[in-house]
Design an enzyme around this catalytic site. Structure first.
Site, short mmCIF file in Angstrom:
data_model
loop_
_atom_site.label_atom_id
_atom_site.label_comp_id
_atom_site.label_asym_id
_atom_site.label_seq_id
_atom_site.Cartn_x
_atom_site.Cartn_y
_atom_site.Cartn_z
N GLY A 51 1.33 -3.70 -6.28
CA GLY A 51 1.49 -2.25 -6.27
C GLY A 51 0.97 -1.57 -7.51
N ILE A 104 0.23 -7.26 1.79
CA ILE A 104 0.31 -5.92 2.37
C ILE A 104 -0.73 -4.99 1.75
CG2 ILE A 104 1.83 -3.91 2.67
CD1 ILE A 104 2.78 -6.47 4.12
N SER A 155 -3.54 -2.97 -5.85
CA SER A 155 -2.57 -2.02 -5.32
C SER A 155 -1.80 -2.59 -4.14
CB SER A 155 -3.27 -0.72 -4.91
OG SER A 155 -4.23 -0.98 -3.91
N CYS A 156 -2.26 -3.71 -3.60
CA CYS A 156 -1.55 -4.37 -2.50
C CYS A 156 -0.25 -4.98 -3.01
CB CYS A 156 -2.43 -5.45 -1.89
SG CYS A 156 -3.92 -4.83 -1.08
N VAL A 157 0.63 -5.32 -2.08
CA VAL A 157 1.92 -5.93 -2.41
C VAL A 157 2.05 -7.25 -1.67
CG1 VAL A 157 4.43 -5.69 -2.20
CG2 VAL A 157 3.06 -3.73 -2.88
#
Length: 164
Positions: free
Chosen positions: A95, A50, A31-33
């Site tokens: 994401g 992120i 889910s991080c970017v």
């Protein structure tokens, strides 16, 4: 063309790395970017991993795991080079929605599932506000991604098992 000697950097969640020609930055995303920024003339750039869209007001010190703080760090790097943000190539990845809700935990999982979308939205908003042009993106979905970013040519190679 890949250099004879490559400095290989693995970026942990919440990390940010800035480097130059001869460096490959890699990371694993759910889910991080990942924000990948590269300057074609100077052959320098960096990646941020992120984790969350915005630093909470209860956290006094900046940290690059937050989209807003990571973008500020990149803007400082641009300034040190004497370059405008619009001269950098920007690519974003990640994401994903990594969890499937079931009837028992629908509300709890919905909050977790939405974090990928919120991360993507925050990063897109912040780079636009900073006058950074987004040149490529691969976001969303329901699978992890492995990202390999080479600073000698600005290319990003992505492995995504569900989209292979």
């Amino acid at each position: 063309m890949e250099p004879d000697i490559v400095k290989d950097i693995f970026l942990q969640p919440g990390g940010l790395y800035w480097g130059e020609n001869g460096t490959r930055i890699r990371t694993l995303l759910g889910s991080c970017v990942a924000i990948c920024l590269w300057h074609p003339y100077y052959r320098v750039g960096g990646m941020a991993h992120i984790m969350l869209p915005k630093r909470p007001s209860s956290v006094p010190d900046p940290h690059n795991k937050y989209a807003d703080d990571a973008i500020e760090t990149f803007l400082e790097k641009f300034s040190l080079l004497g370059e405008r943000p619009g001269r950098f190539v920007c690519k974003i990845f990640g994401g994903a929605s990594m969890f499937s809700p079931d009837e028992e935990n629908l509300e709890e999982v919905r909050k977790i599932v939405e974090i990928g979308d919120k991360n993507v939205e925050a990063v897109q908003t912040l780079i636009k506000k900073a006058n950074i042009t987004l040149s490529a993106a691969n976001t969303g979905g329901s699978s992890h991604r492995k990202i390999y970013f080479s600073l000698w040519d600005g290319e990003v190679y992505m492995e995504n098992p569900k989209n292979s």
